[in-house]
Design a protein around this motif. Structure first.
Motif, PDB file in Angstrom:
ATOM      1  N   SER A 107      -3.083   1.724   9.845  1.00 26.25           N
ATOM      2  CA  SER A 107      -3.784  -0.081   9.480  1.00 26.25           C
ATOM      3  C   SER A 107      -5.105   1.770   8.529  1.00 26.25           C
ATOM      4  O   SER A 107      -5.805   0.090   7.661  1.00 26.25           O
ATOM      5  N   ASP A 108      -5.083   2.531   8.252  1.00 22.71           N
ATOM      6  CA  ASP A 108      -6.174   3.101   7.444  1.00 22.71           C
ATOM      7  C   ASP A 108      -4.928   3.367   5.921  1.00 22.71           C
ATOM      8  O   ASP A 108      -5.953   3.878   5.409  1.00 22.71           O
ATOM      9  N   THR A 110      -4.250   1.516   2.681  1.00 18.72           N
ATOM     10  CA  THR A 110      -4.092  -0.161   2.166  1.00 18.72           C
ATOM     11  C   THR A 110      -3.345   0.575   0.871  1.00 18.72           C
ATOM     12  O   THR A 110      -3.804  -1.086   0.048  1.00 18.72           O
ATOM     13  N   CYS A 119      -1.663  -6.833   3.569  1.00 10.80           N
ATOM     14  CA  CYS A 119      -2.553  -7.207   2.265  1.00 10.80           C
ATOM     15  C   CYS A 119      -3.982  -8.599   3.080  1.00 10.80           C
ATOM     16  O   CYS A 119      -3.053  -9.880   3.069  1.00 10.80           O
ATOM     17  N   ASP A 123      -8.588  -8.125   1.298  1.00  9.36           N
ATOM     18  CA  ASP A 123      -8.168  -7.225   0.353  1.00  9.36           C
ATOM     19  C   ASP A 123      -7.958  -7.992  -0.776  1.00  9.36           C
ATOM     20  O   ASP A 123      -7.720  -7.529  -1.979  1.00  9.36           O
ATOM     21  N   LYS A 143     -11.737   2.365  -2.173  1.00 12.79           N
ATOM     22  CA  LYS A 143     -11.106   1.224  -0.979  1.00 12.79           C
ATOM     23  C   LYS A 143      -9.804   1.724  -0.930  1.00 12.79           C
ATOM     24  O   LYS A 143      -8.813   1.722  -0.137  1.00 12.79           O
ATOM     25  N   PHE A 144      -8.712   1.452  -2.058  1.00 17.06           N
ATOM     26  CA  PHE A 144      -7.380   1.360  -1.790  1.00 17.06           C
ATOM     27  C   PHE A 144      -6.666   2.933  -2.192  1.00 17.06           C
ATOM     28  O   PHE A 144      -5.688   3.030  -1.606  1.00 17.06           O
ATOM     29  N   THR A 148      -6.994   5.760   1.751  1.00 16.72           N
ATOM     30  CA  THR A 148      -5.548   6.475   1.395  1.00 16.72           C
ATOM     31  C   THR A 148      -4.851   7.806   1.442  1.00 16.72           C
ATOM     32  O   THR A 148      -5.082   7.783   2.490  1.00 16.72           O
TER      33      THR A 148
END
Length: 338
Positions: A107-108, A110, A119, A123, A143-144, A148
Motif C-alpha cells: 500500500s506504500d 504509489t 489510484c 491520488d 508523494k509518488f 515510493t
C-alpha cells in the motif's frame, strides 16, 4: 573512507563491481515482485497551469555573488552510463526479491506500474490538478516518486515497522527542504535525504520546473571539462546568466554546507545524477535520463519505458548515498571520462 553502517541493512559479501556484471540477461526472480514493480513503473503526467510564465529568462542572483576562489570546483567529469546501470542492476540482484501479493507494504507503493496500477480518489486529485509552481512539482515528486523509492529501500532491507524500525524509516525518507536553497524565488526547490551523521546530508535533489530549464540548458549543465577559475563565483551581470553556472553554484553551495556528496537535478521529466569528491573540487555528472511520464490510466507497455529505468537508478543512488547494504560505490572510484 570507512564504510557507512546503517542498522537493519544487510552487508554484501563483496564490493559492487559493475565492470564484471552481465546485465543483458537479468530476469526477475518472481512474477509480480518488488523488483518487477520498480522496473515497470512510470511517473504520472501533470498539466501545466495557466499561471505559469512560459518565456522564462534566468535573472541574476545577488545571493550567489561570492569572493573569487570561494567555490573550488575545478573539474566536471562524466559518470559513464554503463557504470550506473551496471551498479544499479547488481545492487538489485543482491536484494532478496519480495512478492507483492504477499507483502504488507504494497500500500506504500504509489507509482503506477505495468500490472500494478492503483489510484484512489485522493491520488487522482493530485494527478489531475494544475501545476503552477515548482513547489507543486515537488509535492507531486515527493508523494509518488520519492516516497515510493524510499519505501522500496525499506522493504528490500527488511526495516521493520513499529518501535524497532520507525526511527530509521523516518531517517531514510526524502524531506522537502526549501530552506536549504540560498536563492528564494519561484524556480528552485530542494528535497533532501537526511544522514545518520550529525551535520551531514546523504543526498540533495535540486528541482527546477521544465518551463524554467529547457533541454538545451540541461545539456549544457552536464557538459564536462575544466571549470574556468572564478566562473562560478562572480557570475557576470551584463547579460542573463548561464543556467548551468547558476545550477553548479547552487549545488556546490548546498552540498558543501551540508557535507553532502550525492545529488540529483530534475525537471520531473528529465534527470541527471551527480557526486562531488570529498574535497568538493571535482564534480561527477551522468548523462541526461528521461523519466517515463504517462497518464495514470494509460495502457503502458514495456516498449514505452526507457532503459535503464529511472526508478532503479534513483533507488540505487539513494542506497549508495546512505551506504545501504555496505555499498562503497562512488563515481570517483570508477573510471570516468571528461
Amino acid at each position: 573512507m570507512a564504510p557507512r553502517v546503517v542498522p537493519f541493512v544487510r552487508a554484501p559479501t563483496e564490493l559492487l563491481d559493475a565492470s564484471t556484471l552481465e546485465t543483458d540477461n537479468w530476469e526477475h526472480d518472481l512474477e509480480n515482485s518488488l523488483r518487477q514493480y520498480i522496473h515497470d513503473s512510470w511517473f504520472p503526467v501533470f498539466k501545466v497551469g495557466s499561471q505559469v510564465k512560459q518565456n522564462f529568462v534566468w535573472p541574476h542572483y545577488r545571493e550567489l555573488q561570492v569572493a573569487p576562489g570561494t567555490r573550488k570546483l575545478h573539474t566536471i567529469l562524466r559518470i559513464m552510463p554503463y557504470r550506473i546501470h551496471g551498479a544499479a542492476c547488481e545492487y538489485l540482484q543482491r536484494q532478496k526479491d519480495k512478492p507483492l501479493k504477499d507483502m504488507k507494504y504494497s500500500s506504500d507503493l504509489t507509482l503506477p506500474s505495468i500490472d500494478f496500477v492503483k489510484c484512489d480518489e485522493k491520488d487522482l486529485a493530485m494527478y489531475t490538478q494544475d501545476i503552477n509552481s515548482v513547489t507543486d512539482i515537488t509535492k507531486l515528486l515527493t508523494k509518488f516518486v520519492l516516497q515510493t523509492i524510499a519505501n522500496c529501500l525499506h522493504i528490500f532491507h527488511d526495516i521493520p515497522e513499529g518501535a524497532d524500525g520507525d526511527a530509521l524509516r523516518e531517517l531514510l525518507q526524502f524531506k522537502h527542504s526549501s530552506k536549504m536553497c540560498p536563492v528564494k524565488n519561484s524556480i528552485f526547490d530542494v528535497v533532501s535525504l537526511p544522514s545518520p551523521h550529525r551535520g551531514h546530508t546523504s543526498m540533495i535533489i535540486l528541482v527546477i520546473p521544465p518551463w524554467a530549464l529547457n533541454n538545451m540548458d540541461f545539456l549544457s549543465f552536464i557538459d564536462t571539462g575544466a571549470v574556468p577559475s572564478g566562473s562560478l563565483d562572480g557570475i557576470p551581470t551584463a547579460k542573463p546568466p548561464a543556467a548551468s553556472a547558476v545550477m553548479w553554484a547552487l549545488l556546490w553551495d548546498i552540498c558543501s554546507k551540508r557535507k553532502c556528496q550525492y545529488f540529483a537535478v530534475t525537471t520531473y521529466g528529465f534527470w541527471a545524477f551527480g557526486n562531488f569528491s570529498s574535497d568538493m573540487q571535482t564534480g561527477y555528472i551522468s548523462d541526461l535520463f528521461r523519466a517515463p511520464v504517462h497518464p495514470h490510466d494509460a495502457q503502458v507497455h514495456q516498449d514505452m519505458l526507457p532503459s535503464p529505468p529511472i526508478s532503479e537508478t534513483l533507488l540505487f543512488w539513494m542506497a549508495a548515498s546512505v551506504g545501504a547494504g555496505g555499498i562503497l560505490w562512488t563515481p570517483c572510484r570508477d573510471k570516468s571520462t571528461s
